[in-house]
Each structure stands twice: as structure tokens, then as C-alpha cells.
Design a protein around this motif. Structure first.
Motif, PDB file in Angstrom:
ATOM      1  N   GLN A 171     -74.268 -55.826 -44.116  1.00 53.34           N
ATOM      2  CA  GLN A 171     -72.876 -56.182 -44.359  1.00 53.34           C
ATOM      3  C   GLN A 171     -72.656 -56.645 -45.801  1.00 53.34           C
ATOM      4  OE1 GLN A 171     -71.393 -59.480 -42.047  1.00 53.34           O
ATOM      5  NE2 GLN A 171     -69.257 -58.894 -42.319  1.00 53.34           N
TER       6      GLN A 171
ATOM      7  N   GLN B  97     -61.510 -56.093 -40.741  1.00 56.43           N
ATOM      8  CA  GLN B  97     -62.358 -55.002 -41.209  1.00 56.43           C
ATOM      9  C   GLN B  97     -63.750 -55.502 -41.573  1.00 56.43           C
ATOM     10  OE1 GLN B  97     -59.583 -53.656 -44.310  1.00 56.43           O
ATOM     11  NE2 GLN B  97     -59.266 -51.749 -43.169  1.00 56.43           N
ATOM     12  N   LEU B  98     -64.686 -54.581 -41.536  1.00 60.44           N
ATOM     13  CA  LEU B  98     -66.064 -54.837 -41.938  1.00 60.44           C
ATOM     14  C   LEU B  98     -66.433 -53.862 -43.040  1.00 60.44           C
ATOM     15  CD1 LEU B  98     -67.713 -55.001 -38.396  1.00 60.44           C
ATOM     16  CD2 LEU B  98     -67.604 -56.925 -39.999  1.00 60.44           C
TER      17      LEU B  98
ATOM     18  N   GLY C  33     -67.731 -52.115 -34.853  1.00 60.41           N
ATOM     19  CA  GLY C  33     -66.901 -51.499 -35.877  1.00 60.41           C
ATOM     20  C   GLY C  33     -66.675 -50.024 -35.613  1.00 60.41           C
TER      21      GLY C  33
ATOM     22  N   TYR D 106     -65.121 -50.313 -42.079  1.00 66.23           N
ATOM     23  CA  TYR D 106     -64.957 -50.116 -40.634  1.00 66.23           C
ATOM     24  C   TYR D 106     -63.916 -51.093 -40.105  1.00 66.23           C
ATOM     25  CZ  TYR D 106     -69.416 -47.670 -41.077  1.00 66.23           C
ATOM     26  OH  TYR D 106     -70.412 -46.803 -41.456  1.00 66.23           O
ATOM     27  N   THR D 107     -63.198 -50.671 -39.094  1.00 63.54           N
ATOM     28  CA  THR D 107     -62.297 -51.583 -38.394  1.00 63.54           C
ATOM     29  C   THR D 107     -63.109 -52.478 -37.473  1.00 63.54           C
ATOM     30  OG1 THR D 107     -60.558 -49.903 -38.410  1.00 63.54           O
ATOM     31  CG2 THR D 107     -60.295 -51.743 -36.868  1.00 63.54           C
ATOM     32  N   ARG D 108     -62.940 -53.792 -37.608  1.00 64.31           N
ATOM     33  CA  ARG D 108     -63.600 -54.717 -36.685  1.00 64.31           C
ATOM     34  C   ARG D 108     -63.051 -54.498 -35.279  1.00 64.31           C
ATOM     35  NH1 ARG D 108     -66.192 -59.584 -38.636  1.00 64.31           N
ATOM     36  NH2 ARG D 108     -65.908 -59.846 -40.897  1.00 64.31           N
TER      37      ARG D 108
END
Length: 388
Positions: free
Chosen positions: A293, A327-328, A359, A372-374
Motif C-alpha cells: 500500500q 480508495q486504496l 479493493g 482501487y476503490t475501497r
């Protein structure tokens, strides 16, 4: 070679609940005083390796009571779920949590194929003269001749085209139930034209193999998140026409309950790409890519320092930059190797027996960084549709 592991820490403090004070008949089992109760209030009644509890004369309707010598009674032992690798958990009414435990309890997970089992044990508390409970676990080796299951059984491959003869398998998603696949909104909105979103393929281990080894199911409906804006809130649920049949190569991923703390600093993702491939080209088999991350600021810096036109695309799709709350961002040399809608998963949320999707791919135009969308902030929206 099997090993027997005994968890010596007793779980009664964690598992016991406050019960209404009621007058229960006293019983005796091998010199230990107990109470005559319904089996569902006696956790050690789940112990398959323990002696069976003697029955009492008392009944509730057709249900016979047992003599329970546990130090603490529980509210409902049927809500207890044992992980073969990580302990005892309790269903508590939270939809995502309970469904994950249901998967852990019922499905043919790889850890079970490898010979991992767990159960309830009981131990006499000499001071209290009642039984405390703990866990035993067996960990072993896979059976001789075992065919390895898919390393990404939670992944669905989405097909576009009017029929199976013309279909192109272009995007991905995550199986979260027998009827729903979680994916990105971008890339999955169209249902008309020459190449509509038409099919989901499950159990895909090799894209060039005979399709008879896949489960191919028609798409019934796409539920797009109501607040999708460019690549923000970039989620969709794909509802299937018929149920998925789960097996060792086709399994759902868990959803992270909003109230739980989930470590997402290290994750993994299936990849069907090499670095020089475009979005329509794929390798025959997927590899599992390990991801690390990045903070929102690190992510923003790495993307905007790229050569044009990458910063232009980034500002168009994510004009407000990365939103840390929804988001990630992950970064390493392989993070460009994703498919539209593909998942990021962790394996230590409840148990490494089952993967948890954290994600869904939202943006990646450069190797080294992907957004990515959390999933966790959207679990309420997801569960309201999948398990209303």
C-alpha cells in the motif's frame, strides 16, 4: 504427517453472554455439578471428540435437555463457527460478517483439502468445579495425488458479446455470493450494442482451455453505485441469471465488515497481464501479484511525475486526487498488471482459509501504481442488494 495443536487459552470470557436468570434443574455428570439446558446453550456439546453429554428428564417441547457442566452458558451455540486455522468466531447479526462465517463453515476451502480441522475441547476447572472450553486443531498435508485448486477461486471473468461464439472475455470481478459479482462501474455499464456485457465465467484457470471446464452464467442485471462520478465510487454489482455452484475452484470472497479493523497494507491480486499488454490482451494463466500500500500523497506524486499523457488521464479520471477514505493505492513494478474490475484481496481478515476482497481496480495507466476503490465503506450498499 499430522500434528495435534491444543489452544490452551480458554475462551469462556470471550464467548459467554449475559443470560436471564432462570431456575434450571441441577444435574450431575461424573461428579461435576451442571444445569439441565437446551444443547444450544452448551458450547462443549459441539465437541465431536468429547463424551456425549447425558440427557436430563426435562424437555422443551420435543427437545431433550442435556446436563451441561460448562462454567458459563452461551446464548446459542449454533452461532459458533470454528476456523480450521484461527479459532472460534460468533455470528452476531452483521450481514457481511455472518455470511463470511457461513462460507468458512460450509464450503470446500483449500485449508480443509490440506487436512486442517478444529474442534471444541473441555477442561475441568479444579477451583470452580466446572468445565472451561478451549480448541484443538489438526494441521496436516494434502492427500496424495491432490490436484491443486485455483489460487484465485473468487475471481469471475466477464464476457462481452451477443453469444458464446462471439464473446470476448475482457474484464474481471469478485464472486461474493452465489448470485452476485462485485466489480467496477467503469467497463460494465453497457448492456446494448455489438458487444454487450452478457456472461460471467467462473473457475477459469486457463483462458485457452476447453470452456466446458468453466461455469458460464448469463448476466441478469448490473447494479451501478448511485454516486459513481468518473472513477470515484467506482463500483457495480453484477446479478446473475442462475446461481453459481461452488467447488474448490469456484468460491466466494468475504466482504470486510465496516465495524472491523482490516489490515490492507499488504495484499494480493490475480493478474492476467504482462507489462507490454493492452486491455484486450491476456496471458493464458493468471499469476498472483503481491502488493504494497501507498499513501494518497505518495500515490499522487508517483502518478503525476510520469510522462505525458498519463498525468492528463489521471486528472481527468480523478480530478480531486486520491480519496483516502474511499480508495486504496498500491505500488510495485507489477501493479499495472490488472484487469478492469479485478479484485485486491487479503487473507488474514478472519482466517487464511478464505480471502476477503478489500479493493476493486479503478485506475491504472502506469506501471508501479494502481488505484482501487475501497470495499469496506460500501458494504452497507452491497449487502442491501445482495442479502436484503
Amino acid at each position: 504427517m499430522y500434528k495435534l495443536l491444543i489452544f490452551t487459552s480458554f475462551l469462556s470470557v470471550i464467548c459467554a453472554v449475559d443470560l436471564e436468570k432462570d431456575d434450571l434443574a441441577v444435574c450431575d455428570w461424573e461428579g461435576v455439578k451442571g444445569k439441565c439446558v437446551s444443547p444450544h446453550r452448551c458450547l462443549t456439546s459441539l465437541g465431536e471428540r468429547e463424551p456425549k453429554h447425558p440427557t436430563c428428564s426435562e424437555k422443551k417441547g420435543e427437545e431433550s435437555f442435556i446436563c451441561c457442566t460448562d462454567c458459563e452458558l452461551v446464548k446459542n451455540a449454533s452461532n459458533a463457527v470454528l476456523s480450521p486455522t484461527s479459532g472460534l468466531y460468533w455470528k452476531d447479526g452483521r450481514k457481511a460478517w455472518d455470511q463470511c462465517l457461513q462460507y468458512l463453515q460450509e464450503l470446500p476451502l483449500e485449508c480443509r483439502l490440506d487436512g486442517f480441522y478444529a474442534g471444541i475441547s473441555r477442561h475441568l476447572d479444579e477451583e470452580k468445579q466446572c468445565h472451561q472450553y478451549g480448541l484443538w486443531a489438526i494441521g496436516g498435508a494434502p492427500s496424495p495425488g491432490k490436484i491443486p485448486p485455483s489460487q484465485h477461486p473468487y475471481e469471475a471473468v466477464m464476457g462481452f458479446g451477443k453469444d458464446l461464439e462471439s464473446v470476448s472475455w475482457l474484464t474481471s470481478g469478485t464472486i461474493i455470493s452465489d448470485r452476485f459479482i462485485l466489480t467496477s462501474a467503469h467497463g460494465h455499464i453497457t448492456s446494448k450494442g455489438e458487444h454487450p456485457l452478457k456472461y460471467a465465467a467462473l473457475g477459469v484457470k486457463n483462458r485457452t482451455e476447453d470452456k466446458k471446464n468453466w461455469q458460464i452464467i448469463g448476466v441478469k442485471k448490473v447494479h451501478q453505485h448511485p454516486k459513481v462520478e468518473e472513477r470515484y465510487n467506482d463500483l457495480a454489482l453484477i446479478e446473475l441469471e442462475t446461481p453459481i455452484v461452488f467447488n474448490k475452484d469456484v468460491l466466494p470472497a468475504c466482504l470486510p465488515d465496516p465495524s472491523e479493523v482490516v489490515n490492507v497494507t499488504v495484499a494480493s491480486a490475480p493478474s492476467w497481464k504482462e507489462s507490454d499488454m493492452d486491455f484486450t490482451t491476456f496471458t493464458d494463466t493468471a499469476k498472483i501479484v503481491k502488493l504494497t500500500q501507498l499513501s494518497a500523497s505518495e500515490c499522487d506524486e508517483k502518478i503525476t511525475e510520469q510522462e505525458l499523457p498519463i498525468p492528463v488521464f489521471y486528472n481527468a479520471f480523478l480530478p480531486n486526487g486520491i480519496d483516502d477514505n474511499t480508495q486504496l493505492c498500491y505500488g510495485n513494478k507489477d501493479t499495472c498488471l490488472h484487469t478492469i474490475g479485478s479484485p485486491v484481496v487479503v487473507d488474514r481478515y478472519i482466517s487464511w482459509c478464505v480471502s476477503t476482497v478489500v479493493g476493486v481496480s479503478a485506475y491504472s495507466d502506469t506501471c508501479g501504481v494502481s488505484v482501487y476503490t475501497r470495499v469496506q465503506p460500501y458494504v452497507q450498499w452491497i449487502t442491501d442488494i445482495v442479502w436484503p
